[in-house]
Structure formats: C-alpha cells, structure tokens
Motif scaffolding. Structure first.
Motif, short mmCIF file in Angstrom:
data_model
loop_
_atom_site.label_atom_id
_atom_site.label_comp_id
_atom_site.label_asym_id
_atom_site.label_seq_id
_atom_site.Cartn_x
_atom_site.Cartn_y
_atom_site.Cartn_z
N PHE A 194 89.85 7.90 79.05
CA PHE A 194 91.11 7.98 78.30
C PHE A 194 91.17 6.91 77.22
CE2 PHE A 194 92.29 10.46 81.96
CZ PHE A 194 93.29 11.32 81.52
N LEU A 195 90.42 5.84 77.38
CA LEU A 195 90.53 4.72 76.45
C LEU A 195 90.02 5.07 75.06
CD1 LEU A 195 91.16 1.74 75.96
CD2 LEU A 195 88.90 1.17 76.89
N THR A 196 88.86 5.67 74.95
CA THR A 196 88.26 5.95 73.64
C THR A 196 89.13 6.88 72.79
OG1 THR A 196 86.04 5.58 74.52
CG2 THR A 196 86.22 6.82 72.45
N PRO A 197 89.60 8.04 73.31
CA PRO A 197 90.43 8.90 72.46
C PRO A 197 91.78 8.28 72.12
CG PRO A 197 90.24 9.80 74.68
CD PRO A 197 89.26 8.69 74.59
N ASN A 198 92.32 7.43 72.99
CA ASN A 198 93.57 6.76 72.66
C ASN A 198 93.38 5.71 71.58
OD1 ASN A 198 96.25 7.33 74.27
ND2 ASN A 198 94.55 7.78 75.66
N ARG A 199 92.23 5.05 71.59
CA ARG A 199 91.94 4.12 70.50
C ARG A 199 91.79 4.87 69.17
NH1 ARG A 199 87.64 -0.11 73.43
NH2 ARG A 199 89.26 -1.53 74.25
N LYS A 200 91.20 6.05 69.23
CA LYS A 200 91.06 6.88 68.03
C LYS A 200 92.44 7.30 67.51
CE LYS A 200 88.80 11.05 66.24
NZ LYS A 200 87.90 12.19 66.57
N LEU A 201 93.32 7.70 68.45
CA LEU A 201 94.69 8.05 68.06
C LEU A 201 95.39 6.86 67.43
CD1 LEU A 201 97.15 10.01 68.12
CD2 LEU A 201 97.63 9.11 70.41
N ALA A 202 95.27 5.70 68.06
CA ALA A 202 95.93 4.50 67.55
C ALA A 202 95.40 4.14 66.16
CB ALA A 202 95.72 3.33 68.51
N SER A 203 94.10 4.26 65.96
CA SER A 203 93.51 3.95 64.66
C SER A 203 94.11 4.83 63.57
CB SER A 203 92.00 4.13 64.73
OG SER A 203 91.40 3.87 63.47
N GLU A 204 94.34 6.09 63.90
CA GLU A 204 94.93 7.01 62.93
C GLU A 204 96.41 6.68 62.70
OE1 GLU A 204 95.31 10.11 60.24
OE2 GLU A 204 93.48 9.28 61.12
N LEU A 205 97.16 6.42 63.77
CA LEU A 205 98.59 6.18 63.63
C LEU A 205 98.89 4.87 62.91
CD1 LEU A 205 99.86 7.41 67.12
CD2 LEU A 205 100.21 8.50 64.91
N LYS A 206 98.01 3.88 63.04
CA LYS A 206 98.22 2.60 62.38
C LYS A 206 98.16 2.71 60.86
CE LYS A 206 96.60 -0.33 66.19
NZ LYS A 206 95.50 -1.20 66.68
N THR A 207 97.59 3.80 60.35
CA THR A 207 97.52 3.98 58.90
C THR A 207 98.81 4.59 58.34
OG1 THR A 207 96.59 6.23 59.00
CG2 THR A 207 95.04 4.38 59.11
N LYS A 208 99.71 5.01 59.22
CA LYS A 208 100.95 5.66 58.79
C LYS A 208 102.06 4.63 58.65
CE LYS A 208 98.55 9.38 59.36
NZ LYS A 208 97.92 10.06 58.19
N ASN A 209 103.03 4.93 57.82
CA ASN A 209 104.12 4.01 57.55
C ASN A 209 105.33 4.37 58.41
OD1 ASN A 209 105.68 1.99 56.41
ND2 ASN A 209 106.28 3.25 54.64
N PHE A 210 105.34 3.88 59.65
CA PHE A 210 106.49 4.10 60.53
C PHE A 210 106.46 3.05 61.64
CE2 PHE A 210 103.21 6.01 62.95
CZ PHE A 210 103.66 6.33 64.23
N GLU A 211 107.53 3.00 62.45
CA GLU A 211 107.61 2.02 63.53
C GLU A 211 106.68 2.45 64.66
OE1 GLU A 211 111.51 -0.09 64.44
OE2 GLU A 211 112.24 1.78 63.58
N TYR A 212 105.62 1.72 64.83
CA TYR A 212 104.60 2.09 65.81
C TYR A 212 104.03 0.83 66.44
CZ TYR A 212 100.09 3.72 67.66
OH TYR A 212 99.00 3.98 68.47
N ARG A 213 103.97 0.81 67.77
CA ARG A 213 103.33 -0.30 68.47
C ARG A 213 102.31 0.26 69.45
NH1 ARG A 213 106.95 -4.74 71.32
NH2 ARG A 213 107.35 -5.17 69.09
N TYR A 214 101.11 -0.26 69.34
CA TYR A 214 100.02 0.12 70.26
C TYR A 214 99.61 -1.10 71.05
CZ TYR A 214 95.33 1.37 71.86
OH TYR A 214 94.21 1.59 72.62
#
Length: 240
Positions: A194-214
């Motif tokens: 579960f760790l690798t795909p969640n890191r991939k998701l986080a990497s993508e979401l961190k590029t977006k401009n919104f309130e996000y904490r990983y």
C-alpha cells in the motif's frame, strides 16, 4: 466530569441499493438542534466506532477544544463480500453505492440534521477500500463532499484516471496518511504494497493548489495504527 457525546442507531432505506442501510450517529457533547454542525461520514462505520475509537477520540479533542464539535455518521455494510461489492470498482454494487452516497445519504443528512449545506461542511473518512471509495466520491462529487480523510487507501488505475482528469481542487481539503510498514502488509490474500501507490498519489496531489496534508506514520495496515492517526487527521480537518 467531562461531557460525552451520545451514539444513536438509525436506518436509511436506499432505493439505489434496495436495502436498509444501518447508520451509527454520534452527537457531540452539549449537542443542540439550534446550532449547525459539520458532518463526518465514516465508511466501515462500526469498525471506526469500535476498533478506531472514533467517537471517544472526537470526545477528547472536542473537550480539549482542539477541534470543533461535529456530527459523525458511520455507514454499516453487511460484512464479507458486501464490502467488496460496494467499495471496490469491480464490485457489482459499486455504481449503486456511489449513487447512494451522492444523493440519498446527503439528502437524508440535510433533512434530519442542522448542517451546513456546502461541500466544505461534509467530510468523508475511510481506510483501505473505504479510503478508495471516499476518494472516488470526493473527486466525483466535490461540491457534496469537500473534505476527505484517507487512511491507507487502496489506490489503483481507476483512481489515478479520475485524478488526472479532475480540475476542481479548489473545492477540496484532504488529509492523507499511510504507514511506513505497509509495503509488506500480509493480507489474507497475500502480501500487498500500500505504501508505494500512496506515495505516488501523494506526489501527484502535492503538485495541486489546495489544502492537502500527507503524512507517513510508523505502523502497518492495522486499526491500532489508524486509531492513533485519527488525532492529527481530525485536527487538520476540524481544528479550531
């Protein structure tokens, strides 16, 4: 003596699912019908209340004034295969469950409770497959569910396809966490990462401009670890 919230059992008839859906409803300490409350909706509702200690954790954080009071609604399923059929993208009831989530449940909540009618007043929380279906709901219906708590969500190509075509990030606020030991989770069907795909998701979401904490917590794909992770999650979404 500190005040405690109360928990009530309710039932919602779903035409989409053709069944009675059991709900666990938590009312915060000093609840009053005269006040509007944000709503937290939990997939795997009974597990979040019993194994995740969601209600007692909310009690403690409300008492310490770390978070604002909220109503919590835990959605139950019929265990076993029913969870897969509703939550998984290949499940036979998945499309019906999404319609239930997007229409029937919000209509019921807004009728029964004094809530904010904006997506920013309604948060979804889910673990594993429950995190997957919560994420799909947030990306598909962001004006209904504007806040998400994702604990070790199942991530596959379906989610990433939705993510790549999504453009309404200004409507959303996410808390997202996964355990550092989840790259080798020994599930009943074999070892899963579960760790690798969640890191991939986080990497993508961190590029977006919104309130996000990983965040990555020390632990595995277990309720004992998700329970401890509820504290920073609730503080991020409902903190005063």
């Amino acid at each position: 003596m500190p005040f405690k919230g109360t928990i009530d059992e309710q039932t919602l008839h779903s035409k989409e699912l053709n069944e009675q859906v059991p709900l666990l409803v938590y009312y915060p300490p000093a609840f009053t019908t005269l006040k509007k409350y944000p709503v937290l909706i939990a997939q795997d509702g009974p597990d979040y209340f019993q194994l995740g200690r969601l209600a007692s954790t909310a009690d403690d954080l409300i008492q310490s004034q770390d978070i604002e009071p909220m109503i919590i609604i835990g959605i139950a399923h019929h265990r076993g295969d029913d969870r897969y059929q509703k939550y998984h993208p290949n499940g036979l009831k998945h499309s019906s469950y999404l319609r239930f989530m997007s229409n029937e449940l919000p209509t019921y909540i807004n009728h029964e409770f004094n809530t904010y009618l904006l997506g920013s007043g309604m948060c979804l929380i889910g673990d594993s497959l429950g995190g997957f279906v919560s994420l799909v709901c947030g990306l598909t219906f962001p004006r209904t569910f504007g806040q998400l708590i994702l604990q070790s969500p199942f991530i596959d190509a379906n989610v990433l396809d939705i993510l790549y075509s999504f453009s309404g990030y200004e409507l959303l606020k996410f808390y997202h966490a996964v355990g550092t030991e989840e790259n080798e989770y020994a599930s009943p069907s074999g070892v899963k990462d579960f760790l690798t795909p969640n890191r991939k998701l986080a990497s993508e979401l961190k590029t977006k401009n919104f309130e996000y904490r990983y965040e990555e917590f020390d632990g595995n794909h277990l309720w004992s670890d998700w329970q401890k992770n509820l504290i920073p999650a609730l503080k991020f979404i409902f903190g005063k």
